[in-house]
Write an enzyme that holds these catalytic residues in place. Structure first.
Site, PDB file in Angstrom:
ATOM      1  N   ASN A 156      25.899   3.374  41.585  1.00  0.00           N
ATOM      2  CA  ASN A 156      26.585   2.085  41.782  1.00  0.00           C
ATOM      3  C   ASN A 156      28.097   2.225  41.607  1.00  0.00           C
ATOM      4  O   ASN A 156      28.802   1.232  41.499  1.00  0.00           O
ATOM      5  CB  ASN A 156      26.029   1.038  40.802  1.00  0.00           C
ATOM      6  CG  ASN A 156      26.203   1.468  39.338  1.00  0.00           C
ATOM      7  OD1 ASN A 156      26.785   2.503  39.061  1.00  0.00           O
ATOM      8  ND2 ASN A 156      25.703   0.647  38.431  1.00  0.00           N
ATOM      9  N   ASP A 160      30.540   9.599  26.803  1.00  0.00           N
ATOM     10  CA  ASP A 160      29.777   8.396  26.456  1.00  0.00           C
ATOM     11  C   ASP A 160      28.561   8.753  25.611  1.00  0.00           C
ATOM     12  O   ASP A 160      28.258   9.927  25.419  1.00  0.00           O
ATOM     13  CB  ASP A 160      29.366   7.615  27.722  1.00  0.00           C
ATOM     14  CG  ASP A 160      28.947   8.519  28.876  1.00  0.00           C
ATOM     15  OD1 ASP A 160      28.556   9.674  28.615  1.00  0.00           O
ATOM     16  OD2 ASP A 160      29.006   8.076  30.038  1.00  0.00           O
ATOM     17  N   GLU A 207      30.373   0.218  34.181  1.00  0.00           N
ATOM     18  CA  GLU A 207      29.566  -0.338  35.265  1.00  0.00           C
ATOM     19  C   GLU A 207      30.444  -1.229  36.147  1.00  0.00           C
ATOM     20  O   GLU A 207      31.556  -1.612  35.754  1.00  0.00           O
ATOM     21  CB  GLU A 207      28.400  -1.140  34.667  1.00  0.00           C
ATOM     22  CG  GLU A 207      27.440  -0.314  33.796  1.00  0.00           C
ATOM     23  CD  GLU A 207      26.487   0.593  34.587  1.00  0.00           C
ATOM     24  OE1 GLU A 207      26.791   0.949  35.750  1.00  0.00           O
ATOM     25  OE2 GLU A 207      25.429   0.946  34.038  1.00  0.00           O
ATOM     26  N   HIS A 225      29.565   3.744  39.043  1.00  0.00           N
ATOM     27  CA  HIS A 225      30.061   3.807  37.659  1.00  0.00           C
ATOM     28  C   HIS A 225      30.699   5.154  37.383  1.00  0.00           C
ATOM     29  O   HIS A 225      30.315   6.183  37.940  1.00  0.00           O
ATOM     30  CB  HIS A 225      29.000   3.404  36.629  1.00  0.00           C
ATOM     31  CG  HIS A 225      27.902   4.380  36.380  1.00  0.00           C
ATOM     32  ND1 HIS A 225      26.605   3.997  36.125  1.00  0.00           N
ATOM     33  CD2 HIS A 225      27.883   5.736  36.314  1.00  0.00           C
ATOM     34  CE1 HIS A 225      25.856   5.057  35.918  1.00  0.00           C
ATOM     35  NE2 HIS A 225      26.605   6.130  36.033  1.00  0.00           N
TER      36      HIS A 225
HETATM   37  C1  F6R Z   1      27.380  10.878  31.994  1.00  0.00           C
HETATM   38  C2  F6R Z   1      28.046   9.758  32.641  1.00  0.00           C
HETATM   39  C3  F6R Z   1      27.570   9.165  33.909  1.00  0.00           C
HETATM   40  C4  F6R Z   1      26.995  10.184  34.880  1.00  0.00           C
HETATM   41  C5  F6R Z   1      26.470   9.474  36.125  1.00  0.00           C
HETATM   42  C6  F6R Z   1      25.852  10.445  37.096  1.00  0.00           C
HETATM   43  O1  F6R Z   1      28.085  11.269  30.818  1.00  0.00           O
HETATM   44  O2  F6R Z   1      28.999   9.277  32.113  1.00  0.00           O
HETATM   45  O3  F6R Z   1      28.631   8.500  34.532  1.00  0.00           O
HETATM   46  O4  F6R Z   1      27.988  11.108  35.229  1.00  0.00           O
HETATM   47  O5  F6R Z   1      25.516   8.518  35.749  1.00  0.00           O
HETATM   48  O6  F6R Z   1      24.705  10.999  36.509  1.00  0.00           O
HETATM   49  P1  F6R Z   1      23.956  12.213  37.175  1.00  0.00           P
HETATM   50  O7  F6R Z   1      24.899  13.351  37.145  1.00  0.00           O
HETATM   51  O8  F6R Z   1      22.763  12.461  36.291  1.00  0.00           O
HETATM   52  O9  F6R Z   1      23.599  11.788  38.564  1.00  0.00           O
END
Ligand code: F6R
Length: 255
Positions: A132, A63, A139, A134
């Site tokens: 959440n 992403d 989301e 995701h």
């Molecule tokens: C990052 C991504 C997100 C993260 C998620 C967890 O490329 O796609 O889904 O993996 O927000 O983030 P962290 O690892 O910082 O807790």
């Protein structure tokens, strides 16, 4: 689904990097799906310590934020360049990130799905999970068969990612994310999770119903998923749910 439970966040990196090194040894031109955020950083650090030839490996990011100026230190293009391409000495020409500064981000998103197909698909997709539920930036409410597209970040996600920006307002409102349907086409999904703050959502994703309300629950429908979690994150997982859970300790966990 196999679940490795390890003592620490750094051990999640050692175990996941060992899996990736084995994949790259058996397929030197492997295509890796690259997550950013905090969870996968220990993987990239540990993988750099393996003597494995990365010169033919390709990487496709999961992403990117929409609207950050090119070269912004927190754009995922820059994070991938610093943490992955340079650290692992990948060929920059073989690494792609969705174009979050494109004049037409929807079009850039559709083209990204084509780029994944042109690369022959992703062999191993590295993933983290949001508080959440995701997966990538899909989301809650995202269609389980969604494709790469522009998504609006929730306040919960912007709050979690504010730690990387000088002010919370600087966190972009939108992103381009691989869709859940796109992610499901990868050959192998490698989810890495650490911290007690992720325990509830990890249990919901792996043990709860498969629902758009918890996008990461789609993992239950993929034929090849490996979860590497530290003990804090794994603390609420149900035992005996038909998933293979292995506790990895000591040298095998790289500690
Ligand atoms: C990052 C991504 C997100 C993260 C998620 C967890 O490329 O796609 O889904 O993996 O927000 O983030 P962290 O690892 O910082 O807790």
């Amino acid at each position: 689904m196999e679940i490795f439970v390890v003592p620490t966040a750094s051990a999640t990196g050692s175990v996941a990097a060992g899996i990736l090194a084995a994949v790259i040894r058996s397929k030197p031109d492997a295509v890796l799906g690259l997550a950013t955020g905090g969870s996968p950083l220990p993987i990239y650090k540990a993988l750099a310590g393996h003597s494995v030839d990365m010169s033919s490996v390709s990487g496709l990011a999961l992403d990117e934020y929409v609207g950050l100026p090119a070269g912004h230190s927190q754009s995922y293009a820059e994070v991938v360049r610093r943490e992955v391409t340079e650290r692992l000495q990948l060929d920059p020409a073989k690494v792609a990130v969705p174009d979050g500064s494109a004049a037409d981000p929807e079009r850039a998103a559709a083209e990204y799905d084509s780029a994944i197909a042109a690369a022959g698909g992703i062999d191993v997709q590295i993933l983290g999970i949001g508080h959440n539920g995701h997966l990538a930036f899909n989301e809650p409410g995202s269609a389980l068969d969604s494709r790469t597209r522009v998504e609006v970040l929730t306040e919960r996600t912007r709050e979690a990612n504010a730690r990387y920006f000088s002010t919370p307002e600087e966190v972009p409102l939108r992103c381009i994310t691989q869709g859940l349907g796109t992610i499901m086409e990868a050959g192998h999904l490698l989810l890495v999770v650490n911290g007690a703050d992720k325990a509830g959502i990890l249990a919901a994703a792996l043990n709860g119903p498969v629902t758009a309300a918890c996008p990461a629950s789609i993992l239950q429908r993929h034929p090849h998923v490996t979860v590497v979690a530290d003990e804090a994150a794994a603390s609420l997982l149900a035992s005996g749910s038909g998933q293979v859970a292995v506790r990895v300790e000591g040298a095998a966990a790289g500690v």
